[in-house]
Design a protein around this motif. Structure first.
Motif, short mmCIF file in Angstrom:
data_model
loop_
_atom_site.label_atom_id
_atom_site.label_comp_id
_atom_site.label_asym_id
_atom_site.label_seq_id
_atom_site.Cartn_x
_atom_site.Cartn_y
_atom_site.Cartn_z
N PHE B 45 22.56 -30.23 -21.36
CA PHE B 45 23.03 -31.56 -20.83
C PHE B 45 24.15 -31.69 -19.90
O PHE B 45 24.78 -30.42 -19.99
CB PHE B 45 23.11 -32.73 -21.89
N HIS B 49 26.90 -36.79 -19.38
CA HIS B 49 25.95 -37.32 -20.53
C HIS B 49 26.84 -37.08 -21.93
O HIS B 49 26.64 -37.82 -22.65
CB HIS B 49 24.51 -36.75 -20.41
N GLN B 53 27.68 -39.80 -24.77
CA GLN B 53 27.01 -39.74 -26.05
C GLN B 53 28.21 -39.42 -27.32
O GLN B 53 28.17 -40.08 -28.30
CB GLN B 53 26.02 -38.62 -26.16
#
Lengths: 106, 106
Positions: B45, B49, B53
């Motif tokens: 990723f 991102h 998260q």
DNA sequence: TCCCTGTATGACAATACGCGCATTATGCCT
DNA sequence: AGGCATAATGCGCGTATTGTCATACAGGGA
């Protein structure tokens, strides 16, 4: 590390519980078997919505239904959700407790 | 019946686990502390991102970080997720077992 | 101080999902 | 069979969420 497939399964399962509407249905059914009319009454959701959510929960094995003429009586199936919620509740309590102590120290 | 607020909290918590990306991060961190570069490497990723998260997981108290210069070392915090996954796994197994027997009967 | 590395955030596209309305399918009763 | 009640499905709208790119921010070393 769990396989990607397993992670996918886990996440799909948790996703079922990630919606208040579905949790609400599960909680009502936990009290005892109910027909759809009662669920509509209790939750205020539309018939179509409830039908879909119950479908999802059924496919996951969290609820089960038996036909009674044209009516359908639903009930919760298994105690898994209770156990999961109990665990989460414990965690929530711990966190609030911690925040509380934090405040008292400050 | 749990209060609507509690249901909301439960569902928000489960929502965190309803995304394979986040579960994946949690699982990697379960093995031991890692820096962000390793997580990028491991998951593929983007940095932004992963940062987001991890932020969500941190606010829920599922991971914790310590700064080490400009780098940030992350690690899983608590065993709740393991316990939840173990419960779900048991259920998944039961269901597959049941399907298997169903097939054998037929 | 300026640069360089590593992290957080704003903007945005793509997609998924919740939810209701309208319609269709299914089973009971006369 | 026809009509009625109930459950399931097609469709559409609005919103939330995922994931990326580009950019702003912070901390260490020359």
């Amino acid at each position: 590390m769990p396989s990607p497939q397993l992670l996918e399964e886990y996440s799909q399962f948790f996703r079922l519980l990630s919606e208040p509407a579905r949790l609400q249905l599960l909680c009502h059914l936990k009290q005892g078997p109910l027909d759809v009319a009662s669920l509509i009454e209790a939750t205020g959701f539309s018939q179509s919505h409830i039908s879909r959510q119950l479908g999802q929960l059924q496919r996951a094995g969290l609820v089960r239904c038996e036909r009674e003429g044209t009516r359908t009586i639903w009930q919760a199936d298994g105690v898994l959700v209770d156990e999961l919620c109990a665990l989460v509740q414990t965690r929530l309590k711990q966190r609030l407790q911690a925040q509380l102590e934090q405040l008292q120290v400050t």
